[in-house]
Design a protein around this motif. Structure first.
Motif, short mmCIF file in Angstrom:
data_model
loop_
_atom_site.label_atom_id
_atom_site.label_comp_id
_atom_site.label_asym_id
_atom_site.label_seq_id
_atom_site.Cartn_x
_atom_site.Cartn_y
_atom_site.Cartn_z
N ASP A 68 -17.12 -7.73 -28.81
CA ASP A 68 -16.24 -6.97 -27.93
C ASP A 68 -16.96 -6.28 -26.79
O ASP A 68 -16.33 -5.78 -25.87
CB ASP A 68 -15.46 -5.94 -28.75
CG ASP A 68 -16.36 -4.88 -29.36
OD1 ASP A 68 -17.37 -5.26 -29.98
OD2 ASP A 68 -16.06 -3.68 -29.22
N ALA A 73 -18.48 -14.09 -30.74
CA ALA A 73 -17.39 -13.13 -30.94
C ALA A 73 -18.01 -11.73 -30.85
O ALA A 73 -18.72 -11.31 -31.75
CB ALA A 73 -16.72 -13.34 -32.29
N ASP A 105 -7.67 -16.85 -33.89
CA ASP A 105 -6.75 -17.71 -33.12
C ASP A 105 -7.51 -18.88 -32.52
O ASP A 105 -7.04 -20.02 -32.56
CB ASP A 105 -6.06 -16.91 -32.01
CG ASP A 105 -5.02 -15.93 -32.54
OD1 ASP A 105 -4.63 -16.04 -33.73
OD2 ASP A 105 -4.61 -15.05 -31.76
N TYR A 106 -8.68 -18.61 -31.95
CA TYR A 106 -9.51 -19.65 -31.33
C TYR A 106 -9.88 -20.72 -32.37
O TYR A 106 -9.75 -21.91 -32.12
CB TYR A 106 -10.77 -19.02 -30.74
CG TYR A 106 -11.69 -20.00 -30.04
CD1 TYR A 106 -11.63 -20.15 -28.66
CD2 TYR A 106 -12.61 -20.76 -30.75
CE1 TYR A 106 -12.48 -21.04 -28.00
CE2 TYR A 106 -13.46 -21.65 -30.11
CZ TYR A 106 -13.38 -21.78 -28.73
OH TYR A 106 -14.22 -22.68 -28.09
N ARG A 110 -9.43 -4.59 -33.78
CA ARG A 110 -8.31 -5.36 -34.35
C ARG A 110 -8.66 -6.05 -35.66
O ARG A 110 -7.91 -5.98 -36.60
CB ARG A 110 -7.74 -6.36 -33.35
CG ARG A 110 -7.24 -5.68 -32.09
CD ARG A 110 -6.23 -6.43 -31.29
NE ARG A 110 -6.63 -7.76 -30.90
CZ ARG A 110 -5.76 -8.68 -30.49
NH1 ARG A 110 -4.49 -8.42 -30.45
NH2 ARG A 110 -6.17 -9.87 -30.09
N GLN A 119 -8.64 -12.61 -31.67
CA GLN A 119 -8.91 -13.72 -30.74
C GLN A 119 -9.76 -14.79 -31.41
O GLN A 119 -9.51 -15.99 -31.23
CB GLN A 119 -9.65 -13.24 -29.50
CG GLN A 119 -8.82 -12.58 -28.45
CD GLN A 119 -9.66 -12.23 -27.22
OE1 GLN A 119 -10.89 -12.27 -27.23
NE2 GLN A 119 -8.97 -11.88 -26.15
N VAL A 157 -15.17 -14.88 -27.32
CA VAL A 157 -13.94 -14.15 -27.65
C VAL A 157 -14.34 -12.69 -27.87
O VAL A 157 -15.49 -12.40 -28.19
CB VAL A 157 -13.22 -14.73 -28.88
CG1 VAL A 157 -12.68 -16.12 -28.60
CG2 VAL A 157 -14.13 -14.75 -30.10
N HIS A 158 -13.37 -11.78 -27.69
CA HIS A 158 -13.73 -10.36 -27.65
C HIS A 158 -13.23 -9.52 -28.82
O HIS A 158 -13.46 -8.31 -28.84
CB HIS A 158 -13.27 -9.76 -26.32
CG HIS A 158 -13.98 -10.38 -25.15
ND1 HIS A 158 -15.28 -10.09 -24.83
CD2 HIS A 158 -13.56 -11.30 -24.26
CE1 HIS A 158 -15.64 -10.80 -23.77
NE2 HIS A 158 -14.61 -11.55 -23.41
N ASP A 159 -12.56 -10.13 -29.77
CA ASP A 159 -12.21 -9.38 -30.99
C ASP A 159 -11.89 -10.38 -32.10
O ASP A 159 -11.81 -11.59 -31.87
CB ASP A 159 -11.06 -8.39 -30.74
CG ASP A 159 -9.74 -9.05 -30.40
OD1 ASP A 159 -9.30 -9.98 -31.11
OD2 ASP A 159 -9.12 -8.63 -29.40
N CYS A 210 -13.36 -11.15 -40.60
CA CYS A 210 -13.34 -12.51 -40.06
C CYS A 210 -14.16 -13.46 -40.93
O CYS A 210 -13.71 -14.58 -41.22
CB CYS A 210 -13.88 -12.54 -38.63
SG CYS A 210 -12.79 -11.75 -37.43
#
Length: 149
Positions: free
Chosen positions: A13, A11, A45-46, A67, A42, A37-39, A73
Motif C-alpha cells: 500500500d 502487493a 481480486d487480481y 482492507r 485488490q 496492487v495496493h491492498d 491474504c
C-alpha cells in the motif's frame, strides 16, 4: 514457470515502497514484468480474475495493508485450490519472530525484511528470485526462510 521472464506481482500500500521496488528491480539483471496492487482486496481480486497467461510467477506480499492484510491474504491464497501453489515472498518492515514463524507454518516461500538502502534492495530481490528459482519455488527449511542482502 517461465524462467526466461518473470511475471511478478507486488502487493504493497506504500507508493514510495512500490516505486523503490520497481526502480530496484529495473536495475537488476532479472528479466521481469511487474504488476502492483495496493491492498489485500485488490490483490485477491487480481489473483482470481487474471488469466493463466497473465498470472504471476511470484507474489511479493507486504503484511501491513488496508482492507485485508498480508496474513489474511496468505491464508486465503493457501486455502484456494487454484492459488495455493503461488510462491509468496513476504516483503515487510517488521521482523517479529512469532509472526515470521506463523508465516512459515502457513506456507510463505520466503521472508524479506524491507531494506532502506537501495543497493541492498536490489541485492535482496536478486537473491530472492535466484534462490527461489533454484529451489523450484518450494519452501526451504526454516533456517533458510529469511533472506538478507
Amino acid at each position: 514457470m517461465n524462467t526466461e521472464r518473470y511475471n511478478l506481482l507486488l502487493a504493497d500500500d506504500d507508493d514510495d515502497d512500490c516505486l523503490f521496488f520497481k526502480e530496484a528491480l529495473d536495475e537488476t539483471s532479472i528479466n521481469a514484468a511487474l504488476s502492483i496492487v495496493h491492498d489485500g482486496v485488490q490483490l485477491m481480486d487480481y489473483l482470481k480474475t487474471n488469466s493463466s497467461n497473465n498470472f504471476p510467477d511470484v507474489l511479493f506480499l507486504d503484511l501491513n495493508m488496508p482492507r485485508k492484510n498480508g496474513i489474511e491474504c496468505l491464508a486465503e491464497i493457501k486455502a484456494d485450490e487454484k492459488l495455493k501453489n503461488l510462491p509468496v515472498i513476504i516483503f515487510s518492515t517488521s521482523l517479529d519472530s512469532e509472526i515470521v514463524n506463523n508465516l512459515y507454518k502457513n506456507g510463505a516461500s520466503y521472508y524479506i525484511r524491507k531494506p532502506g538502502d537501495f543497493s541492498k534492495l536490489k541485492k535482496v530481490i536478486e537473491i530472492a528470485l535466484t534462490t527461489a528459482s533454484e529451489n523450484n519455488f518450494r519452501q526451504p527449511e526454516r533456517a533458510h526462510f529469511i533472506l538478507q542482502p
